[in-house]
Design an enzyme around this catalytic site. Structure first.
Site, short mmCIF file in Angstrom:
data_model
loop_
_atom_site.label_atom_id
_atom_site.label_comp_id
_atom_site.label_asym_id
_atom_site.label_seq_id
_atom_site.Cartn_x
_atom_site.Cartn_y
_atom_site.Cartn_z
N SER A 92 1.05 -1.47 -0.19
CA SER A 92 -0.18 0.53 0.01
C SER A 92 0.87 1.19 0.21
CB SER A 92 -0.41 -0.14 1.08
OG SER A 92 -1.95 1.43 1.05
N ASP A 183 -2.02 13.19 13.87
CA ASP A 183 -1.72 14.86 12.85
C ASP A 183 -0.97 15.38 11.75
OD1 ASP A 183 -3.60 15.89 15.18
OD2 ASP A 183 -2.39 16.27 16.68
N HIS A 242 -7.19 -6.31 0.62
CA HIS A 242 -6.16 -4.90 0.19
C HIS A 242 -5.39 -6.12 1.25
CE1 HIS A 242 -4.17 -1.21 0.05
NE2 HIS A 242 -4.41 -0.96 1.24
#
Length: 265
Positions: A92, A183, A242
């Site tokens: 990925s 974040d 996936h």
């Protein structure tokens, strides 16, 4: 750019210490820990190094999630370990890091294994996951059952919640907290869903493994994939999504090992 000093697992091979090592790079919100069972299999034939990318696992949190930055981090680990040339496997997001490394430093990459990702720009697809992790951060759960309840407010799939829960660690206060740099990941998400770094095609031996139940490497994406990886052989694993290395672990392990065994030592 200054690389981040990444955490890594280094698994030597007693039987084949001179074989070309394999570097394994996890995907978004994954970690080297997710690959431990695979490392045990592959280290019978070669040294295996699994890396925690920045803002993931045990690695430091830092601003910037561009593929150029993450590639520099991985290259710094290779230099630290005196790894002049390696096989590289990435899943990925980690697959895009692996492609970036191969494009920018082909002399360091003996071969490339890309797991269920194409070198294209994807649409936004992690809003629910980010919301779930943010809910856990706000909720400060005392145990994993409470954490799962919080995650379930945004994510219905229990397998996905179990995967996300691998990012929880016990805080000094006794509750569970996130170990990912959420974040920083959210701030640079546009870079994450974008194309790999580099300008040239990687001409070396390449195996692309995709799940037949995953939309991440569709037939429509294959022309772009072959433009960037002209030597790529695409193999589809049956009954795999996936997370194909978790859905079909034996088939995945055997496909990778057979490919690596066919390469020049």
């Amino acid at each position: 750019m200054t690389p981040v000093d990444l955490y890594y697992l280094d698994q030597p091979s007693d039987e084949h210490p001179d074989a070309t090592p394999l570097v394994v790079i996890h995907g978004l919100l994954g970690s080297a820990d997710n690959w431990r069972s695979h490392l045990k299999v592959w280290q019978t034939s070669r040294r295996v190094i699994a890396i925690d990318l920045r803002n993931h696992g045990r690695s430091p949190h830092a601003a910037g999630m561009s593929y150029a930055q993450m590639t520099a981090d991985v290259l710094a680990v290779m230099d630290k370990l005196s790894l002049s040339r390696v096989h590289v496997l990435g899943h990925s997001m980690g697959g895009k890091v692996a492609i970036s490394l191969a494009r920018q430093h082909p002399e360091r990459v003996a071969s490339l294994v890309v797991a269920d990702i194409a070198p294209v720009t994807y649409q936004h697809g992690h809003d629910d996951v980010f919301a779930a992790l943010e809910r856990v951060r706000e909720g400060q759960p005392a145990n994993r059952r409470e954490a799962d309840d919080l995650l379930a407010e945004h994510v219905d799939s229990r397998p996905t919640r179990l995967f996300l829960a691998t990012n929880l660690v016990r805080s000094e206060q006794g509750g569970l907290t996130l170990r990912v740099g959420l974040d920083h990941i959210r701030q640079d998400y546009e870079a994450i869903i974008g194309v790999p770094a580099g300008t040239a095609a990687y001409e070396g031996p390449t195996l692309v493994l995709r799940g037949d139940e995953s939309p991440y490497v569709s037939d429509a994406m294959l022309p772009a994939l072959r433009d960037m990886l002209p030597s790529a052989r695409v193999v589809t694993l049956k009954q795999a999504g996936h997370w194909l290395h978790a859905d079909q672990p034996t088939a995945f392990q055997q496909s990778v090992e057979a490919f690596l065994a066919a390469q020049t030592p």
